[in-house]
Design an enzyme around this catalytic site. Structure first.
Site, PDB file in Angstrom:
ATOM      1  CD  GLU A  99       1.058  54.898 -43.753  1.00  0.00           C
ATOM      2  OE1 GLU A  99       0.252  55.776 -43.427  1.00  0.00           O
ATOM      3  OE2 GLU A  99       0.849  53.724 -43.398  1.00  0.00           O
ATOM      4  CG  HIS A 146      -4.580  54.933 -44.289  1.00  0.00           C
ATOM      5  ND1 HIS A 146      -4.365  53.510 -43.703  1.00  0.00           N
ATOM      6  CD2 HIS A 146      -3.459  55.281 -44.495  1.00  0.00           C
ATOM      7  CE1 HIS A 146      -3.339  53.443 -43.353  1.00  0.00           C
ATOM      8  NE2 HIS A 146      -2.297  54.608 -43.504  1.00  0.00           N
TER       9      HIS A 146
HETATM   10  P1  CMP Z   1      -6.567  50.886 -43.029  1.00  0.00           P
HETATM   11  O1  CMP Z   1      -6.583  51.645 -41.753  1.00  0.00           O
HETATM   12  O2  CMP Z   1      -6.272  51.746 -44.371  1.00  0.00           O
HETATM   13  O3  CMP Z   1      -5.415  49.547 -43.102  1.00  0.00           O
HETATM   14  C1  CMP Z   1      -5.653  48.351 -43.556  1.00  0.00           C
HETATM   15  C2  CMP Z   1      -6.723  48.343 -44.400  1.00  0.00           C
HETATM   16  O4  CMP Z   1      -7.250  46.859 -44.804  1.00  0.00           O
HETATM   17  C3  CMP Z   1      -7.904  48.980 -43.606  1.00  0.00           C
HETATM   18  O5  CMP Z   1      -8.022  50.250 -43.239  1.00  0.00           O
HETATM   19  C4  CMP Z   1      -9.255  48.024 -44.186  1.00  0.00           C
HETATM   20  O6  CMP Z   1      -9.542  49.015 -45.307  1.00  0.00           O
HETATM   21  C5  CMP Z   1      -8.528  46.933 -44.658  1.00  0.00           C
HETATM   22  N1  CMP Z   1      -9.004  45.919 -43.884  1.00  0.00           N
HETATM   23  C6  CMP Z   1      -8.608  45.699 -42.451  1.00  0.00           C
HETATM   24  N2  CMP Z   1      -9.137  44.467 -42.221  1.00  0.00           N
HETATM   25  C7  CMP Z   1      -9.936  44.190 -43.002  1.00  0.00           C
HETATM   26  C8  CMP Z   1     -10.584  42.894 -43.254  1.00  0.00           C
HETATM   27  N3  CMP Z   1     -10.936  41.896 -42.182  1.00  0.00           N
HETATM   28  N4  CMP Z   1     -11.338  42.616 -44.402  1.00  0.00           N
HETATM   29  C9  CMP Z   1     -11.123  43.423 -45.325  1.00  0.00           C
HETATM   30  N5  CMP Z   1     -10.281  44.490 -45.282  1.00  0.00           N
HETATM   31  C10 CMP Z   1      -9.804  44.916 -44.085  1.00  0.00           C
END
Ligand code: CMP
Length: 131
Positions: A126, A115
């Site tokens: 954050e 992330h």
């Molecule tokens: P991150 O950058 O941590 O921010 C939000 C998180 O949600 C992303 O990474 C993914 O791990 C998750 N995420 C985003 N889009 C989807 C999706 N369409 N389906 C499942 N998980 C998602």
């Protein structure tokens, strides 16, 4: 802004990629200003990802983020937010450029290894969440 928040997520931790990802970070000119390994509680994960609470993947996201330990890092570099996002690659590992961390260590859009904060404003929020 010289700081951003980075998380090595449960999928990458479980697969033993923590040191590989840390090395990539250091090799790319970041300093790790602070770091800790923690197993996120449901409350922590829900609060951290509160902006996504109305998304269809929210429950899955919280379950995933609480499934194992995460490694949390405060990264330091000039333009840290954008630099770390570039090094990670696109959210979906199958769309991430070759050589990026998510393309190398991620599995799918949910289990995407790392992330990173998406703006300077969110980086501050954050970082304060964890340190
Ligand atoms: P991150 O950058 O941590 O921010 C939000 C998180 O949600 C992303 O990474 C993914 O791990 C998750 N995420 C985003 N889009 C989807 C999706 N369409 N389906 C499942 N998980 C998602």
């Amino acid at each position: 802004m010289i700081y951003t928040l980075a998380i090595i997520k449960p999928d990458a931790m479980k697969k033993g990629y923590k040191e590989d990802i840390r090395s990539e970070i250091l090799d790319n000119g970041f300093k790790i200003a602070e770091e800790k390994t923690i197993h996120l509680s449901k409350e922590q994960a829900e609060r951290f990802y509160a902006v996504h609470k109305d998304k269809p993947f929210f429950i899955e996201l919280v379950e995933f983020m609480t499934s194992f330990e995460s490694h949390i890092m405060k990264l330091e570099k000039e333009n840290a937010v954008i630099e770390w996002r570039n090094l990670m690659g696109a959210t979906d590992p199958s769309k991430a450029d070759q050589g990026t961390i998510r393309s190398k260590f991620g599995t799918d859009i949910s289990m995407n290894a790392t992330h990173g904060s998406d703006s300077n404003e969110n980086a501050t929020i954050e970082i304060n969440h964890f340190f």
